[in-house]
Design an enzyme around this catalytic site. Structure first.
Site, short mmCIF file in Angstrom:
data_model
loop_
_atom_site.label_atom_id
_atom_site.label_comp_id
_atom_site.label_asym_id
_atom_site.label_seq_id
_atom_site.Cartn_x
_atom_site.Cartn_y
_atom_site.Cartn_z
CE LYS A 59 -3.59 -2.38 2.65
NZ LYS A 59 -4.34 -2.72 3.75
CD GLN A 103 -3.23 -4.48 6.96
OE1 GLN A 103 -3.22 -3.57 6.18
NE2 GLN A 103 -3.86 -5.77 6.45
CG ASP A 126 -9.87 -0.27 5.24
OD1 ASP A 126 -9.44 -0.74 4.01
OD2 ASP A 126 -8.96 -0.80 5.91
#
Ligand code: NDP
Length: 300
Positions: A59, A103, A126
């Protein structure tokens, strides 16, 4: 034979689609930069899970490539839930960051749901915050979770319309299967599908998969789905990323949840692993971060 049935299988290349997404995003990035705004993402990594490390690195590599900013903040495995939540509160107030990503998975002493709720919904790139999931369910999304959003983009790129199709989704996680099932059943151009959501308690899985026009597989079970699960002409989206050992230098290879060789003569289209859904997940994270920067700064 359904509308998709053909003599050979076409590869749905997420890698290729992601390149066209990045091309399209360049003008939006340039516009923000001219106004003095560099879209910025804070990535929180807790512990040293090797797979999480790899995901976070890819990422941040992509952010750098696009001239965007991303910072990875690493916490030790034993970090407390309260400590992490209060750090997120600081990031919520920090104008330097437009997006915040935690994460997953988190160590077991930390309640993931509480941590996701701690993220400001305006910075939740997200799309996992309950407020954002609620907006998505109501058909008015703010941030669409990156993997399902990437799958919709693959469909539109290759002119695959879910409308009127029977779509079977294997896996009901909050990050893939469940939002995917909602998006594909919404009354709009990228939805209008008839969706069946299967999981580990589904009795007789094959009786559902064999009726699918489009099959989205997000199980985490290496190469489980072979031709015996499929009907002729099915479109397959393989979300799974599994490490299996082999004799290569790295001692492992990545495989999906679908047995690639065995689907060649029955599927009409399929996403490969790697190079399918994975690159799209990252592309949609970049896009969501740009959207967050546009919304927060009211520039677009
Ligand atoms: P989860 O483990 O959270 O969910 C797996 C789902 O599959 C659960 O709903 C589970 O059922 C169901 N399931 C597992 N085994 C079976 C089975 N034999 N039959 C029927 N249902 C089953 O996984 P995720 O959704 O997070 O991820 C799924 C896969 O996708 C993983 O390989 C992951 O690495 C990958 N992934 C890839 C991404 C990408 O960018 N390509 C992004 C995110 C994930 P139940 O709910 O009953 O337990």
């Amino acid at each position: 034979m359904n509308q998709f049935a053909m003599n050979f299988m076409h590869v749905l290349s997420g890698k290729e689609v992601s390149h066209s997404v990045y091309e399209d995003l360049k003008s939006r990035i340039d516009f923000l930069k001219k106004k003095g705004v560099v879209p910025s993402l804070a990535v929180i990594l807790v512990g040293d899970d090797p797979a999480s490390n790899v995901y976070v690195q890819s990422k941040s590599r992509q952010f750098k490539k696009m001239g965007l900013h991303s910072d990875t903040i690493t916490f030790p495995e034993e970090t407390s839930e309260a400590g992490l939540a209060s750090f997120i509160e600081e990031l919520n107030q920090d104008d330097t960051f437009h997006g915040i990503l935690v994460q997953l998975p988190l160590p077991k002493q930390i309640d993931e749901k509480r941590i996701i709720r701690a993220i400001s919904p305006e910075k939740d790139v997200d799309g996992f915050h309950p407020e954002n999931l609620g907006l998505l369910t109501a058909g008015n999304p703010r941030f669409i979770p990156c993997t399902p959003k990437g799958i919709l983009r693959i469909f539109s790129h290759y002119d695959i319309s879910p409308s009127g199709k029977h779509i079977v989704i294997l896996g009901r996680s909050n990050i893939v299967g469940r939002p995917m099932s909602i998006l594909l059943s919404l009354k709009n151009d990228s939805g209008n599908g008839t969706v069946t959501l299967c999981h580990s308690r589904t009795a007789d899985l094959k009786s559902f998969t064999k009726k699918a026009d489009i099959l989205v597989v997000a199980l985490g079970s290496p190469e489980l789905i072979d031709e015996s699960y499929l009907k002729d002409g099915v479109v397959i989206v393989d979300v799974g990323i599994n490490r299996v050992s082999d004799d290569s230098e790295t001692r492992y290879k990545l495989v999906g949840d679908v047995h690639w060789e065995s689907i060649q003569t029955i599927a009409s289209y399929a996403t490969p692993v790697p190079g399918g859904v994975g690159p799209m997940t990252i592309a949609m994270l970049v896009e969501n971060t740009i959207e967050a920067a546009e919304q927060i700064t009211k520039l677009s």
